[in-house]
Design a protein around this motif. Structure first.
Motif, PDB file in Angstrom:
ATOM      1  N   GLY A  81       0.811  -1.215   0.000  1.00  0.00           N
ATOM      2  CA  GLY A  81       0.000   0.000   0.000  1.00  0.00           C
ATOM      3  C   GLY A  81       0.842   1.261   0.000  1.00  0.00           C
ATOM      4  O   GLY A  81       0.625   2.169   0.802  1.00  0.00           O
ATOM      5  N   ILE A  82       1.797   1.320  -0.921  1.00  0.00           N
ATOM      6  CA  ILE A  82       2.723   2.452  -0.983  1.00  0.00           C
ATOM      7  C   ILE A  82       1.991   3.779  -1.200  1.00  0.00           C
ATOM      8  O   ILE A  82       2.440   4.820  -0.732  1.00  0.00           O
ATOM      9  CB  ILE A  82       3.803   2.201  -2.079  1.00  0.00           C
ATOM     10  CG1 ILE A  82       4.938   3.231  -2.025  1.00  0.00           C
ATOM     11  CG2 ILE A  82       3.203   2.204  -3.475  1.00  0.00           C
ATOM     12  CD1 ILE A  82       5.963   2.965  -0.991  1.00  0.00           C
ATOM     13  N   VAL A  83       0.843   3.746  -1.886  1.00  0.00           N
ATOM     14  CA  VAL A  83       0.106   4.997  -2.153  1.00  0.00           C
ATOM     15  C   VAL A  83      -0.326   5.650  -0.846  1.00  0.00           C
ATOM     16  O   VAL A  83      -0.322   6.872  -0.716  1.00  0.00           O
ATOM     17  CB  VAL A  83      -1.174   4.749  -2.991  1.00  0.00           C
ATOM     18  CG1 VAL A  83      -1.568   6.014  -3.716  1.00  0.00           C
ATOM     19  CG2 VAL A  83      -0.996   3.613  -3.941  1.00  0.00           C
ATOM     20  N   ALA A  84      -0.708   4.842   0.131  1.00  0.00           N
ATOM     21  CA  ALA A  84      -1.105   5.386   1.428  1.00  0.00           C
ATOM     22  C   ALA A  84       0.081   6.093   2.079  1.00  0.00           C
ATOM     23  O   ALA A  84      -0.048   7.187   2.620  1.00  0.00           O
ATOM     24  CB  ALA A  84      -1.609   4.261   2.322  1.00  0.00           C
ATOM     25  N   LEU A  85       1.245   5.451   1.970  1.00  0.00           N
ATOM     26  CA  LEU A  85       2.451   6.031   2.557  1.00  0.00           C
ATOM     27  C   LEU A  85       2.827   7.341   1.873  1.00  0.00           C
ATOM     28  O   LEU A  85       3.234   8.308   2.525  1.00  0.00           O
ATOM     29  CB  LEU A  85       3.587   5.019   2.382  1.00  0.00           C
ATOM     30  CG  LEU A  85       4.511   4.794   3.550  1.00  0.00           C
ATOM     31  CD1 LEU A  85       3.748   4.492   4.808  1.00  0.00           C
ATOM     32  CD2 LEU A  85       5.468   3.661   3.223  1.00  0.00           C
ATOM     33  N   GLY A  89      -4.859  -6.234   4.125  1.00  0.00           N
ATOM     34  CA  GLY A  89      -3.461  -6.400   3.725  1.00  0.00           C
ATOM     35  C   GLY A  89      -2.516  -5.478   4.468  1.00  0.00           C
ATOM     36  O   GLY A  89      -2.655  -5.238   5.665  1.00  0.00           O
ATOM     37  N   GLY A  90      -1.549  -4.942   3.724  1.00  0.00           N
ATOM     38  CA  GLY A  90      -0.541  -4.073   4.316  1.00  0.00           C
ATOM     39  C   GLY A  90      -1.125  -2.770   4.828  1.00  0.00           C
ATOM     40  O   GLY A  90      -0.575  -2.143   5.744  1.00  0.00           O
ATOM     41  N   LEU A  91      -2.250  -2.351   4.252  1.00  0.00           N
ATOM     42  CA  LEU A  91      -2.873  -1.088   4.684  1.00  0.00           C
ATOM     43  C   LEU A  91      -3.271  -1.143   6.156  1.00  0.00           C
ATOM     44  O   LEU A  91      -3.161  -0.154   6.872  1.00  0.00           O
ATOM     45  CB  LEU A  91      -4.111  -0.797   3.823  1.00  0.00           C
ATOM     46  CG  LEU A  91      -3.853  -0.474   2.347  1.00  0.00           C
ATOM     47  CD1 LEU A  91      -5.168  -0.459   1.577  1.00  0.00           C
ATOM     48  CD2 LEU A  91      -3.146   0.872   2.207  1.00  0.00           C
ATOM     49  N   SER A  92      -3.715  -2.326   6.590  1.00  0.00           N
ATOM     50  CA  SER A  92      -4.126  -2.476   7.996  1.00  0.00           C
ATOM     51  C   SER A  92      -2.989  -2.142   8.939  1.00  0.00           C
ATOM     52  O   SER A  92      -3.213  -1.681  10.052  1.00  0.00           O
ATOM     53  CB  SER A  92      -4.563  -3.916   8.259  1.00  0.00           C
ATOM     54  OG  SER A  92      -5.632  -4.248   7.422  1.00  0.00           O
ATOM     55  N   ILE A 137      -1.912   2.000   8.535  1.00  0.00           N
ATOM     56  CA  ILE A 137      -2.862   2.940   9.124  1.00  0.00           C
ATOM     57  C   ILE A 137      -3.270   2.491  10.522  1.00  0.00           C
ATOM     58  O   ILE A 137      -3.703   1.356  10.712  1.00  0.00           O
ATOM     59  CB  ILE A 137      -4.144   3.046   8.256  1.00  0.00           C
ATOM     60  CG1 ILE A 137      -3.792   3.393   6.804  1.00  0.00           C
ATOM     61  CG2 ILE A 137      -5.127   4.065   8.854  1.00  0.00           C
ATOM     62  CD1 ILE A 137      -3.246   4.765   6.578  1.00  0.00           C
ATOM     63  N   GLU A 138      -3.133   3.414  11.472  1.00  0.00           N
ATOM     64  CA  GLU A 138      -3.670   3.170  12.803  1.00  0.00           C
ATOM     65  C   GLU A 138      -4.950   3.999  12.893  1.00  0.00           C
ATOM     66  O   GLU A 138      -4.894   5.236  12.790  1.00  0.00           O
ATOM     67  CB  GLU A 138      -2.653   3.588  13.869  1.00  0.00           C
ATOM     68  CG  GLU A 138      -3.037   3.141  15.253  1.00  0.00           C
ATOM     69  CD  GLU A 138      -2.026   3.602  16.307  1.00  0.00           C
ATOM     70  OE1 GLU A 138      -2.391   3.678  17.478  1.00  0.00           O
ATOM     71  OE2 GLU A 138      -0.866   3.926  15.936  1.00  0.00           O
ATOM     72  N   HIS A 139      -6.070   3.332  13.063  1.00  0.00           N
ATOM     73  CA  HIS A 139      -7.367   3.990  12.950  1.00  0.00           C
ATOM     74  C   HIS A 139      -7.511   5.144  13.947  1.00  0.00           C
ATOM     75  O   HIS A 139      -7.177   5.009  15.123  1.00  0.00           O
ATOM     76  CB  HIS A 139      -8.489   2.964  13.171  1.00  0.00           C
ATOM     77  CG  HIS A 139      -9.853   3.539  12.941  1.00  0.00           C
ATOM     78  ND1 HIS A 139     -10.222   4.088  11.737  1.00  0.00           N
ATOM     79  CD2 HIS A 139     -10.927   3.664  13.760  1.00  0.00           C
ATOM     80  CE1 HIS A 139     -11.471   4.528  11.823  1.00  0.00           C
ATOM     81  NE2 HIS A 139     -11.918   4.281  13.045  1.00  0.00           N
ATOM     82  N   VAL A 163      -5.748   7.518  14.354  1.00  0.00           N
ATOM     83  CA  VAL A 163      -4.472   8.117  14.742  1.00  0.00           C
ATOM     84  C   VAL A 163      -3.708   8.604  13.506  1.00  0.00           C
ATOM     85  O   VAL A 163      -3.391   9.786  13.385  1.00  0.00           O
ATOM     86  CB  VAL A 163      -3.604   7.126  15.555  1.00  0.00           C
ATOM     87  CG1 VAL A 163      -2.270   7.771  15.929  1.00  0.00           C
ATOM     88  CG2 VAL A 163      -4.357   6.671  16.800  1.00  0.00           C
ATOM     89  N   THR A 164      -3.435   7.670  12.569  1.00  0.00           N
ATOM     90  CA  THR A 164      -2.698   8.077  11.364  1.00  0.00           C
ATOM     91  C   THR A 164      -3.575   8.005  10.114  1.00  0.00           C
ATOM     92  O   THR A 164      -3.086   8.149   9.004  1.00  0.00           O
ATOM     93  CB  THR A 164      -1.455   7.203  11.154  1.00  0.00           C
ATOM     94  OG1 THR A 164      -1.878   5.840  10.993  1.00  0.00           O
ATOM     95  CG2 THR A 164      -0.495   7.289  12.327  1.00  0.00           C
ATOM     96  N   GLY A 165      -4.849   7.746  10.291  1.00  0.00           N
ATOM     97  CA  GLY A 165      -5.750   7.686   9.146  1.00  0.00           C
ATOM     98  C   GLY A 165      -7.073   7.079   9.546  1.00  0.00           C
ATOM     99  O   GLY A 165      -7.329   6.835  10.727  1.00  0.00           O
ATOM    100  N   VAL A 166      -7.917   6.847   8.536  1.00  0.00           N
ATOM    101  CA  VAL A 166      -9.221   6.237   8.798  1.00  0.00           C
ATOM    102  C   VAL A 166      -9.272   4.897   8.085  1.00  0.00           C
ATOM    103  O   VAL A 166      -8.942   4.802   6.903  1.00  0.00           O
ATOM    104  CB  VAL A 166     -10.374   7.140   8.282  1.00  0.00           C
ATOM    105  CG1 VAL A 166     -11.720   6.478   8.528  1.00  0.00           C
ATOM    106  CG2 VAL A 166     -10.309   8.505   8.929  1.00  0.00           C
ATOM    107  N   LYS A 167      -9.650   3.848   8.810  1.00  0.00           N
ATOM    108  CA  LYS A 167      -9.805   2.537   8.183  1.00  0.00           C
ATOM    109  C   LYS A 167     -11.288   2.252   7.983  1.00  0.00           C
ATOM    110  O   LYS A 167     -12.094   2.512   8.876  1.00  0.00           O
ATOM    111  CB  LYS A 167      -9.202   1.452   9.075  1.00  0.00           C
ATOM    112  CG  LYS A 167      -7.687   1.447   9.013  1.00  0.00           C
ATOM    113  CD  LYS A 167      -7.102   0.101   9.385  1.00  0.00           C
ATOM    114  CE  LYS A 167      -6.780   0.026  10.856  1.00  0.00           C
ATOM    115  NZ  LYS A 167      -5.770  -1.008  11.159  1.00  0.00           N
ATOM    116  N   VAL A 168     -11.612   1.737   6.815  1.00  0.00           N
ATOM    117  CA  VAL A 168     -13.019   1.424   6.522  1.00  0.00           C
ATOM    118  C   VAL A 168     -13.125  -0.036   6.091  1.00  0.00           C
ATOM    119  O   VAL A 168     -12.121  -0.671   5.769  1.00  0.00           O
ATOM    120  CB  VAL A 168     -13.577   2.353   5.416  1.00  0.00           C
ATOM    121  CG1 VAL A 168     -13.528   3.800   5.868  1.00  0.00           C
ATOM    122  CG2 VAL A 168     -12.792   2.179   4.108  1.00  0.00           C
TER     123      VAL A 168
END
Lengths: 206, 400
Positions: free
Chosen positions: B303-307, B322-325, B328-330, B332-337
């Motif tokens: 998930g390099i795009v997130a980075l 996957g790697g996005l989980s 991203i820390e929900h 804290v560093t982003g929103v997980k859906v």
């Protein structure tokens, strides 16, 4: 003299007449005091064996079982051929005089071993894609022909079994005629001619 | 072992040849390894206009003839390209005075060359598995897919160590190829934060894409099923009912026509822009302008795009997969859906766009996290450590 022979068929695996030819050749060479190592393919019997004549055989299986055609099948088998040949090379104190490769299948391995370890190879021609394939200009056949070309380009010597084949190789692949040796099928001179060819290649080795 | 460690990287892409994420990965990894006194050679496919040999940031780059002869299909081309790559790398390895310590292959695309070279030179082989055929195709359906899968299995079997860029990929690769745990090592992917350092006012630039009152929702990725772009498209009306926004889609792929039709049928062509492939300079600016960056993937090894979005200081909404989980820390560093859920995705995007304080806090935390954890220098040091560990084991083997 230590020679490694590459052939995709060797008894008990018989596809065409190449199998019997390579077997007879190996036995005769062993009788003429050549250390003969045959690297060939077998689906399961991958042990190393030694025949009564002294010929050593190394059978490798394809590490990739599912394939879309013979071309990709051959291309993944080549690394196993390299592994077997490299093992011979390192176990024999890096003393391998030459590789004799039959037809196009294991040309990629022969070329890599030449490039990486400096072992020269003879390309022994049984048949050519232009004669085998009904559609030699398809991209599939063209890919096989490009491997044949690589073999002719990189080989120290080329051996054929007839003047006709020599002409065909020259005509199709523009190979200089000095690079090609016609090995006669006369049983009295056959092995002598092969030995002469091998000695020439081994002596010219850098 | 010699004083200076030397590695031969094999990759089918290296800048300026950029097809996917492997190209920048090898570029940054090699450059930072070179900075840490590792001699790095990269052998890669040729590219129009790029020289056959050059030194970039201390890295020796060799571009080989990537096989322009006719090939019946992509997979066959890959194997034929490997034949050339193996030959040319063998010539090079034999020629260079300081012997190569390890070969490092990236993905099945260079499997044959890496495996062959390992045996011919009797040096250890390492592999980084950036992805798998099983993951890309969501299973194995055709003969070609099975063949590629078995080639990947063969490569991981032959490798001394298998590097993956997330814990998710470690468990996926372990399952896919039946590998023992001690063969797998996790080294995260990195991101270069400095490429977002550029200064200046982006107001004029922004106005080319959106009206001042419109928020920018950015998607960057190939328009293929696994990237979940269709989930975002289905979420568009739900988001627009709460907040005015412009959706900018960067990238191309086989789903493009289908997606365009959906957008047309919803009558939202004026809200969703398909930009296609975009040059890097423009993309970097756009990432900085984005009010939210969306990564709705269904399958994502890393998930390099997130980075990248985190480095660009754009708040991220990503699917919990996957790697996005792990990135991203929900809250804290982003929103997980929820993956593959347009309602959940719409909720996450609206939350970021409607609450400015929340958006600011997650993007600031994310920027800090990127600096701490996904720094190339650190990643290169970790990788060097793996090389040294392998060489230590190798020195006790009968090959040494």
């Amino acid at each position: 003299m230590r020679a490694v022979i590459f052939s995709w068929e060797y008894p008990p695996r018989v596809v065409g007449q190449l199998s019997g030819y390579v077997s007879a050749l190996s036995t005769q060479l062993a009788n003429s005091k050549v250390d003969v190592n045959v690297v060939t393919y077998d689906d399961s019997a991958t042990d190393q064996t030694q025949e009564p004549s002294g010929v050593k055989t190394f059978r490798v299986a394809n590490p990739v079982r599912t394939h879309i055609g013979v071309l990709t099948w051959v291309l993944t088998l080549n690394q196993e051929v390299e592994r077997a040949a490299a093992n011979i090379y390192y176990e024999e104190n890096k003393q391998v005089d030459l590789i004799d490769v039959y037809d196009w299948h294991f040309i990629p391995a022969a070329v890599t071993l030449k490039s990486g370890l400096g072992i020269p190879f003879v390309y022994s021609v049984e048949s050519l894609e232009d004669h085998r394939s009904p559609n030699a200009n398809s991209s599939y056949s063209m890919a096989i022909k490009s491997i044949e070309w690589l073999g002719f380009f990189e080989a120290a010597r080329i051996s054929v079994k007839s003047e006709w084949m020599k002409d065909e190789v020259i005509k199709i692949y523009k190979v200089p005629k000095e690079k090609i040796t016609v090995i006669s099928t006369n049983p009295n001179s056959w092995i002598k001619e092969v030995l002469k060819l091998y000695n020439g290649v081994a002596e010219a080795k850098e | 072992m010699k004083d200076k460690l030397s590695v031969m990287m094999l990759s089918w892409e290296f800048p300026p040849r950029v097809i996917g994420g492997i190209s920048p990965h090898i570029y940054f990894l090699s450059k930072h390894l070179a900075k840490q006194d590792v001699k790095v050679y990269v052998v890669t496919c040729d590219f129009p206009g790029a020289p056959a040999h050059e030194v970039i940031d201390g890295v020796e780059v060799y571009r080989i003839d990537s096989y322009k002869n006719p090939s019946p299909d992509f997979a066959t081309w890959v194997y034929l390209m490997n034949m050339n790559m193996q030959k040319e790398t063998a010539v090079l390895t034999r020629k260079i005075a300081d012997k190569i310590d390890v070969f490092h292959a990236h993905d099945w695309l260079v499997a044959n060359a890496g495996i062959g070279l390992k045996h011919v030179f009797r040096r250890p082989l390492l592999v980084t598995m950036h992805s798998t055929e099983m993951g890309r195709r969501d299973g194995l359906h055709t003969t070609t897919e099975k063949m590629i899968h078995e080639t990947e299995a063969w490569l991981t079997y032959e490798a001394w160590k298998v590097i993956c860029c997330s814990d998710y990929m470690i468990s996926h690769v372990k399952y896919a190829f039946g590998l023992p745990s001690d063969k797998l090592v996790m080294v995260p992917n990195g991101v270069n934060i400095h490429c977002y350092d550029g200064d200046g006012d982006l107001k004029d630039f922004r106005s080319k894409f959106a009206l001042p009152e419109e928020k920018i929702v950015l998607f960057v990725g190939r328009l293929v099923y696994e990237k979940g772009i269709h989930v975002l498209i289905n979420a568009v009306p739900k988001i627009l009912s709460k907040v005015d926004a412009k959706f900018i889609i960067v990238g191309s792929g086989y789903m493009k026509e289908q997606l365009l039709n959906i957008v047309r049928s919803m009558g939202l062509e004026h809200k969703v822009l398909f930009e296609g492939f975009m040059d890097e300079a423009t993309l970097l600016k756009l990432q900085k302008c984005a009010d939210v960056s969306v990564v709705p993937s269904l399958f994502e090894p890393f998930g390099i795009v997130a980075l990248e979005a985190m480095a660009a200081q754009s708040p991220v909404v990503a699917s919990d997969t996957g790697g996005l989980s792990e990135i991203i820390e929900h809250d804290v560093t982003g929103v997980k859906v929820y993956p593959n859920n347009p309602d959940s995705l719409a909720w996450g995007i609206a939350k970021v766009l409607l609450d400015e304080n929340y958006a600011k806090s997650i993007k600031d935390n994310a920027y800090k996290r990127v600096q701490e954890k996904y720094d190339w220098e650190k990643i290169a040091r970790q990788t060097k450590g793996i090389y040294e560990g392998v060489l230590g084991e190798y020195s006790k083997s009968f090959w040494a």
